[in-house]
Design an enzyme around this catalytic site. Structure first.
Site, mmCIF file in Angstrom:
data_model
loop_
_atom_site.group_PDB
_atom_site.id
_atom_site.type_symbol
_atom_site.label_atom_id
_atom_site.label_comp_id
_atom_site.label_asym_id
_atom_site.label_seq_id
_atom_site.Cartn_x
_atom_site.Cartn_y
_atom_site.Cartn_z
ATOM 1 N N GLY A 10 0.805 -1.216 0.000
ATOM 2 C CA GLY A 10 0.000 0.000 0.000
ATOM 3 C C GLY A 10 0.835 1.261 0.000
ATOM 4 N N PHE A 11 0.174 2.368 0.178
ATOM 5 C CA PHE A 11 0.776 3.703 0.113
ATOM 6 C C PHE A 11 1.890 3.865 1.158
ATOM 7 C CE2 PHE A 11 -0.268 8.226 1.722
ATOM 8 C CZ PHE A 11 0.863 8.760 1.132
ATOM 9 N N ILE A 12 1.524 3.841 2.432
ATOM 10 C CA ILE A 12 2.523 4.008 3.489
ATOM 11 C C ILE A 12 3.421 2.788 3.565
ATOM 12 C CG2 ILE A 12 2.863 4.318 5.969
ATOM 13 C CD1 ILE A 12 0.185 5.826 6.050
ATOM 14 N N TYR A 153 -15.118 2.822 10.931
ATOM 15 C CA TYR A 153 -13.663 2.784 10.777
ATOM 16 C C TYR A 153 -12.983 3.236 12.068
ATOM 17 C CZ TYR A 153 -8.954 4.049 9.262
ATOM 18 O OH TYR A 153 -7.595 4.161 9.150
ATOM 19 N N LYS A 157 -10.562 0.988 14.736
ATOM 20 C CA LYS A 157 -9.198 1.339 15.131
ATOM 21 C C LYS A 157 -9.068 1.452 16.648
ATOM 22 C CE LYS A 157 -6.899 1.433 11.287
ATOM 23 N NZ LYS A 157 -5.744 0.518 11.093
#
Length: 316
Positions: A10-12, A153, A157
């Site tokens: 993914g991105f990170i 979401y 978390k």
């Protein structure tokens, strides 16, 4: 150092993988290439890493207990960095059960597997600024109460943070949670506002602005986020939580204008009502991360946007 990175395509995650390899480590990525956005983008994110003999990719779902346990035993990592998740506030409102399943059950599967590895690996996991909910007071501190999530979401978390605390207390697993504040930069997820708005502005299309444009986000450059993750790996012991933000919130209307300046075109703004699940602001107090991890974000929003636009144009 041997590191297992979930969501590493993914991105990170892909930026972290590149950094760990550059530092001489061995990296195993566990990713299921969920179709939330195109698999081809994620494959491209790993193109550089795949050339390294110290890189390995395992395709599996974090909810698959057998697969997760197998890769943890085979890898015997010094650290697990858990970034895999169903992301996004608005999509979670449509699919709350999926978000709870992937984000909470998947995290528990990984912590269970980590507890079967000896010596116990350091476990660093991604939380989110969304756990702070919709509040007037700012900046947000890790000691603030976070009992009022406004999206599935955010709730998922927060549940992961509670599970991490329980696993550290019961099994001595070293756990560090990182509350990310609106990461952006090269390889930006295509569903995120900066990527979407840059595309629309470059094509001369209207940019949707929800509300009056006064909502603020603490946009944090991905390179600064990765610096924080690496420091968290090095310092992971006990049970800790850290904000990783830029401590410089940008109003939505100013963000749109800044993207227009970065791409060299005047944005066409289209007004829309506020959306469910949106919060008025995010604003990280990073004093704990600075004191305990040496975390200091260095990238201004203007510079980060310049780097993003430069990458975007080179990639298309």
């Amino acid at each position: 150092m041997k590191t297992l990175v979930t969501g590493g395509a993914g991105f990170i995650g892909s930026h972290l993988v590149d950094r760990l390899l550059a530092d001489g480590g061995r990296v195993t990525v566990l990713d299921n290439f969920d179709p939330f956005y195109p698999e081809a983008i994620k494959r491209a994110n790993l193109a550089d890493a795949a050339r390294s003999p110290r890189f390995r990719l395992v395709e599996a779902d974090i909810r698959d207990a057998e697969a997760v346990d197998r890769v943890a035993r085979e890898t015997a990592p010094d650290a697990i960095v858990h970034l895999a998740a169903m992301a996004g506030v608005r999509p979670s409102i449509e699919r709350p059960a999926v978000y709870a399943d992937v984000n909470v059950v998947g995290t528990v599967r990984l912590m269970e597997a980590a507890c079967r590895v000896e010596p116990r690996p350091r476990f660093v996991y991604a939380s989110s600024s969304s756990v702070y909910g919709d509040r007037d007071t700012a900046p947000f501190r890790e000691s603030d109460p976070v009992d009022d999530p406004v999206s599935p979401y955010a709730a998922s978390k927060k549940a992961c943070e509670l599970m991490a605390h329980a696993f550290q207390h019961l099994h001595g697993l070293p756990v560090t949670g990182l509350r990310f504040f609106t990461a952006y930069g090269p390889r930006n997820r295509p569903d995120l506002a900066i990527a979407k708005f840059a595309d629309l502005i470059e094509r001369g299309r209207p940019v949707p602005m929800f509300g009056d444009g006064s909502t603020r986000r603490d946009y944090t450059y991905v390179g600064d986020i990765v610096d924080g993750i690496v420091a968290a790996i090095e310092n992971c012991r006990g049970c800790h939580l850290y904000n990783l933000g830029n401590s410089s919130p940008i109003a939505l209307r100013d963000m749109i204008a800044a993207i227009g300046e970065a791409v060299g075109k005047e944005p066409i703004v289209e007004r829309h009502p506020e959306q469910p699940g949106d919060v008025r602001q995010t604003y990280a107090d990073v004093s704990r991360a600075e004191a305990e991890l040496g975390y200091r974000p260095r990238t201004t929003f203007a510079e980060g946007l310049r780097r993003y636009v430069e990458w975007r144009r080179a990639a298309t």
